[in-house]
Design a protein around this motif. Sequence first.
Motif, PDB file in Angstrom:
ATOM      1  N   VAL A  55       0.836  -1.205   0.000  1.00  0.00           N
ATOM      2  CA  VAL A  55       0.000   0.000   0.000  1.00  0.00           C
ATOM      3  C   VAL A  55       0.873   1.259   0.000  1.00  0.00           C
ATOM      4  CG1 VAL A  55      -1.709   1.328   1.322  1.00  0.00           C
ATOM      5  CG2 VAL A  55      -1.946  -1.156   1.102  1.00  0.00           C
ATOM      6  N   PHE A  56       1.805   1.322   0.934  1.00  0.00           N
ATOM      7  CA  PHE A  56       2.679   2.495   1.013  1.00  0.00           C
ATOM      8  C   PHE A  56       3.602   2.575  -0.203  1.00  0.00           C
ATOM      9  CE2 PHE A  56       6.446   4.835   2.347  1.00  0.00           C
ATOM     10  CZ  PHE A  56       5.866   6.012   2.785  1.00  0.00           C
ATOM     11  N   THR A  57       4.057   1.445  -0.682  1.00  0.00           N
ATOM     12  CA  THR A  57       4.953   1.414  -1.840  1.00  0.00           C
ATOM     13  C   THR A  57       4.309   2.088  -3.045  1.00  0.00           C
ATOM     14  OG1 THR A  57       5.816  -0.696  -1.035  1.00  0.00           O
ATOM     15  CG2 THR A  57       6.347  -0.096  -3.306  1.00  0.00           C
ATOM     16  N   GLN A  58       3.045   1.797  -3.284  1.00  0.00           N
ATOM     17  CA  GLN A  58       2.360   2.406  -4.427  1.00  0.00           C
ATOM     18  C   GLN A  58       2.221   3.920  -4.243  1.00  0.00           C
ATOM     19  OE1 GLN A  58      -0.750   0.401  -6.490  1.00  0.00           O
ATOM     20  NE2 GLN A  58      -0.267  -1.548  -5.523  1.00  0.00           N
ATOM     21  N   ARG A  71      11.892  12.051 -14.630  1.00  0.00           N
ATOM     22  CA  ARG A  71      12.645  10.826 -14.370  1.00  0.00           C
ATOM     23  C   ARG A  71      11.716   9.666 -14.033  1.00  0.00           C
ATOM     24  NH1 ARG A  71      17.995  10.532 -10.561  1.00  0.00           N
ATOM     25  NH2 ARG A  71      18.786   8.594 -11.429  1.00  0.00           N
ATOM     26  N   GLU A  72      12.004   8.511 -14.607  1.00  0.00           N
ATOM     27  CA  GLU A  72      11.219   7.308 -14.339  1.00  0.00           C
ATOM     28  C   GLU A  72      11.611   6.745 -12.966  1.00  0.00           C
ATOM     29  OE1 GLU A  72      10.050   3.297 -16.796  1.00  0.00           O
ATOM     30  OE2 GLU A  72      12.109   4.032 -16.972  1.00  0.00           O
ATOM     31  N   ILE A  73      10.620   6.358 -12.187  1.00  0.00           N
ATOM     32  CA  ILE A  73      10.842   5.798 -10.850  1.00  0.00           C
ATOM     33  C   ILE A  73      10.585   4.298 -10.907  1.00  0.00           C
ATOM     34  CG2 ILE A  73      10.173   5.888  -8.417  1.00  0.00           C
ATOM     35  CD1 ILE A  73      11.250   8.584  -9.549  1.00  0.00           C
ATOM     36  N   LYS A  74      11.576   3.517 -10.497  1.00  0.00           N
ATOM     37  CA  LYS A  74      11.447   2.056 -10.437  1.00  0.00           C
ATOM     38  C   LYS A  74      11.638   1.634  -8.983  1.00  0.00           C
ATOM     39  CE  LYS A  74      11.615   0.818 -14.933  1.00  0.00           C
ATOM     40  NZ  LYS A  74      10.701  -0.101 -15.575  1.00  0.00           N
ATOM     41  N   ILE A  75      10.670   0.899  -8.461  1.00  0.00           N
ATOM     42  CA  ILE A  75      10.762   0.445  -7.069  1.00  0.00           C
ATOM     43  C   ILE A  75      10.802  -1.080  -7.024  1.00  0.00           C
ATOM     44  CG2 ILE A  75       9.670   0.406  -4.795  1.00  0.00           C
ATOM     45  CD1 ILE A  75       8.450   3.103  -5.360  1.00  0.00           C
ATOM     46  N   TYR A  76      11.803  -1.578  -6.317  1.00  0.00           N
ATOM     47  CA  TYR A  76      11.898  -3.000  -6.007  1.00  0.00           C
ATOM     48  C   TYR A  76      11.474  -3.132  -4.554  1.00  0.00           C
ATOM     49  CZ  TYR A  76      13.892  -7.734  -5.796  1.00  0.00           C
ATOM     50  OH  TYR A  76      14.071  -9.097  -5.662  1.00  0.00           O
ATOM     51  N   ALA A  77      10.288  -3.684  -4.331  1.00  0.00           N
ATOM     52  CA  ALA A  77       9.698  -3.757  -2.997  1.00  0.00           C
ATOM     53  C   ALA A  77       9.754  -5.194  -2.500  1.00  0.00           C
ATOM     54  CB  ALA A  77       8.259  -3.258  -3.044  1.00  0.00           C
ATOM     55  N   VAL A  78      10.350  -5.384  -1.326  1.00  0.00           N
ATOM     56  CA  VAL A  78      10.554  -6.734  -0.809  1.00  0.00           C
ATOM     57  C   VAL A  78       9.983  -6.880   0.596  1.00  0.00           C
ATOM     58  CG1 VAL A  78      12.617  -7.057  -2.236  1.00  0.00           C
ATOM     59  CG2 VAL A  78      12.881  -6.260   0.114  1.00  0.00           C
ATOM     60  N   ASP A  83       2.747 -14.363   1.682  1.00  0.00           N
ATOM     61  CA  ASP A  83       1.325 -14.011   1.565  1.00  0.00           C
ATOM     62  C   ASP A  83       1.147 -12.511   1.330  1.00  0.00           C
ATOM     63  OD1 ASP A  83       0.488 -16.654   1.926  1.00  0.00           O
ATOM     64  OD2 ASP A  83       0.413 -16.426   4.113  1.00  0.00           O
ATOM     65  N   LEU A  84       1.918 -11.706   2.042  1.00  0.00           N
ATOM     66  CA  LEU A  84       1.842 -10.258   1.835  1.00  0.00           C
ATOM     67  C   LEU A  84       2.329  -9.886   0.436  1.00  0.00           C
ATOM     68  CD1 LEU A  84       3.051  -8.949   5.311  1.00  0.00           C
ATOM     69  CD2 LEU A  84       0.741  -8.798   4.358  1.00  0.00           C
ATOM     70  N   ILE A  85       3.360 -10.550  -0.032  1.00  0.00           N
ATOM     71  CA  ILE A  85       3.873 -10.265  -1.381  1.00  0.00           C
ATOM     72  C   ILE A  85       2.840 -10.663  -2.435  1.00  0.00           C
ATOM     73  CG2 ILE A  85       5.597 -10.994  -3.093  1.00  0.00           C
ATOM     74  CD1 ILE A  85       6.558  -8.791  -1.178  1.00  0.00           C
ATOM     75  N   ARG A  86       2.197 -11.798  -2.259  1.00  0.00           N
ATOM     76  CA  ARG A  86       1.135 -12.193  -3.209  1.00  0.00           C
ATOM     77  C   ARG A  86       0.034 -11.137  -3.254  1.00  0.00           C
ATOM     78  NH1 ARG A  86       2.611 -17.359  -1.926  1.00  0.00           N
ATOM     79  NH2 ARG A  86       1.343 -17.537  -0.059  1.00  0.00           N
ATOM     80  N   ARG A  87      -0.341 -10.660  -2.089  1.00  0.00           N
ATOM     81  CA  ARG A  87      -1.370  -9.620  -2.022  1.00  0.00           C
ATOM     82  C   ARG A  87      -0.901  -8.341  -2.721  1.00  0.00           C
ATOM     83  NH1 ARG A  87      -3.516  -8.423   3.793  1.00  0.00           N
ATOM     84  NH2 ARG A  87      -3.552  -6.217   3.479  1.00  0.00           N
ATOM     85  N   ALA A  88       0.340  -7.968  -2.481  1.00  0.00           N
ATOM     86  CA  ALA A  88       0.895  -6.770  -3.125  1.00  0.00           C
ATOM     87  C   ALA A  88       0.923  -6.934  -4.643  1.00  0.00           C
ATOM     88  CB  ALA A  88       2.305  -6.501  -2.597  1.00  0.00           C
ATOM     89  N   GLN A  89       1.315  -8.105  -5.106  1.00  0.00           N
ATOM     90  CA  GLN A  89       1.366  -8.361  -6.551  1.00  0.00           C
ATOM     91  C   GLN A  89      -0.029  -8.297  -7.169  1.00  0.00           C
ATOM     92  OE1 GLN A  89       3.405 -12.124  -6.289  1.00  0.00           O
ATOM     93  NE2 GLN A  89       5.410 -11.206  -6.701  1.00  0.00           N
ATOM     94  N   MET A  90      -1.013  -8.840  -6.466  1.00  0.00           N
ATOM     95  CA  MET A  90      -2.386  -8.822  -6.984  1.00  0.00           C
ATOM     96  C   MET A  90      -2.937  -7.398  -7.062  1.00  0.00           C
ATOM     97  SD  MET A  90      -4.070 -12.241  -5.217  1.00  0.00           S
ATOM     98  CE  MET A  90      -5.449 -11.288  -4.723  1.00  0.00           C
ATOM     99  N   ASP A  91      -2.574  -6.561  -6.100  1.00  0.00           N
ATOM    100  CA  ASP A  91      -3.092  -5.193  -6.043  1.00  0.00           C
ATOM    101  C   ASP A  91      -2.219  -4.188  -6.796  1.00  0.00           C
ATOM    102  OD1 ASP A  91      -5.122  -6.175  -4.450  1.00  0.00           O
ATOM    103  OD2 ASP A  91      -4.183  -5.559  -2.568  1.00  0.00           O
ATOM    104  N   ASN A  92      -1.122  -4.655  -7.359  1.00  0.00           N
ATOM    105  CA  ASN A  92      -0.186  -3.751  -8.029  1.00  0.00           C
ATOM    106  C   ASN A  92      -0.778  -3.232  -9.335  1.00  0.00           C
ATOM    107  OD1 ASN A  92       2.056  -2.326  -8.811  1.00  0.00           O
ATOM    108  ND2 ASN A  92       3.297  -4.113  -9.284  1.00  0.00           N
ATOM    109  N   CYS A  94       0.962  -0.773 -11.097  1.00  0.00           N
ATOM    110  CA  CYS A  94       2.053   0.026 -11.657  1.00  0.00           C
ATOM    111  C   CYS A  94       3.153  -0.886 -12.195  1.00  0.00           C
ATOM    112  CB  CYS A  94       2.614   0.946 -10.573  1.00  0.00           C
ATOM    113  SG  CYS A  94       3.975   1.957 -11.144  1.00  0.00           S
ATOM    114  N   ASP A  95       3.466  -0.723 -13.466  1.00  0.00           N
ATOM    115  CA  ASP A  95       4.522  -1.535 -14.088  1.00  0.00           C
ATOM    116  C   ASP A  95       5.910  -1.222 -13.536  1.00  0.00           C
ATOM    117  OD1 ASP A  95       2.664  -2.790 -15.693  1.00  0.00           O
ATOM    118  OD2 ASP A  95       2.973  -1.420 -17.377  1.00  0.00           O
ATOM    119  N   ASN A  96       6.065  -0.083 -12.876  1.00  0.00           N
ATOM    120  CA  ASN A  96       7.372   0.319 -12.365  1.00  0.00           C
ATOM    121  C   ASN A  96       7.637  -0.144 -10.933  1.00  0.00           C
ATOM    122  OD1 ASN A  96       8.164   1.479 -14.737  1.00  0.00           O
ATOM    123  ND2 ASN A  96       7.492   3.523 -14.184  1.00  0.00           N
ATOM    124  N   ILE A  97       6.748  -0.982 -10.410  1.00  0.00           N
ATOM    125  CA  ILE A  97       6.969  -1.568  -9.083  1.00  0.00           C
ATOM    126  C   ILE A  97       7.060  -3.083  -9.242  1.00  0.00           C
ATOM    127  CG2 ILE A  97       6.092  -1.910  -6.747  1.00  0.00           C
ATOM    128  CD1 ILE A  97       4.458   0.663  -7.062  1.00  0.00           C
TER     129      ILE A  97
END
Length: 187
Positions: A55-58, A71-78, A83-92, A94-97
Amino acid sequence: MESGAVQLGNFINYYQFNSAEQRLDLLPKDHWTTGEDCNVTQPYLVLDVGCNSGVFTQLLQKFLTQIMTPREIKIYAVDLDPDLIRRAQMDNNCDNITFDCVDVMVANDFTKILDYLDKYKRTKFDAICCFSITMWIHLNHDDTGLQEFLRKLCSLSEIFVVEPQPWKCYQTAERRMKKRPRHPKNR
């Protein structure tokens, strides 16, 4: 409470109790470049450690895009919780995250971070963000582990943003941890 949360801090409903928008309001708009890294042709790379459900990452991606245009912003969020990562991926939306399951305290996992930098032919991130995770690293890996974590990430960043937890949170977390056995990952 989900498994691991008491031990590792990976609370599934974290943003119900900690407003991502309010946290974003606390970030300064003028401290995201060092002056040496203003090459607008290269993407601005951010590592968000302990991203939870993203949520905060987006919001951070939108914030940085607004203040760093063009400037293009690319975020690698870990995060270490799959389970939290799956949820983040489903709700993502933005192609830059990129969300990935990484435990930064595990050497084999940490290579994923270095691989991400290699993909952009870089040796450092422009910024690394660690919001409310240092206490958990400290509690689970002691002083030495926290020092190593900070040393390792500082060496990979131009700007290092840390949101520490207050002492009261340490006391509460320690009390909760004593009630439950140590997480198998940290034995």
